[in-house]
Scaffold this active site. Sequence first.
Site: not given
Ligand code: THU
Length: 143
Positions: A46, A58, A94
């Site tokens: 989001i 996550e 991440c």
């Molecule tokens: N993002 C996630 O939701 N989970 C991950 O494991 C990696 C990155 C999202 C954050 C951001 O909204 C988009 O992916 C690009 O980085």
Amino acid sequence: NKYLQDRELIRAALEARVRAYAPYSGYLVGAALLTASGTVFQGCNIENASYGAANCAERTAFFKAVSQGEREFLAIAIVGGPSGGEPEDFCPPCGVCRQVMMEFCDPESFMIYLGKADGEIREYRLKELLPLGFSGKGVERKE
Ligand code: THU
């Protein structure tokens, strides 16, 4: 059957990914978190016009679950990729999300399943993705 559980969780993550709100990156992520009681909590990323306010898929799943009273987790499935297509590569969590997993999960047993559109699944234990992770051992707890 573990293989089926993996695939079910990946399917739930793919379903959640469709609901991602990611107009700034165009990168849609879905997660599905399995609790010890067998409930699955879905999450998506989001984003926000103030970029730093974005929340990963996550952590959305974890915060939904913890706020509903869940504290025991077995596994999470994660899928991610650019909008306008199905995920063609794996989307590993991440560092911040790994640390949130560390707070609530046993690094020896908590499983992280990465999926993509062709059906390939890779699985890791939290301890592999966050070696020597900080567990808060020795940090005074107030509750
Ligand atoms: N993002 C996630 O939701 N989970 C991950 O494991 C990696 C990155 C999202 C954050 C951001 O909204 C988009 O992916 C690009 O980085």
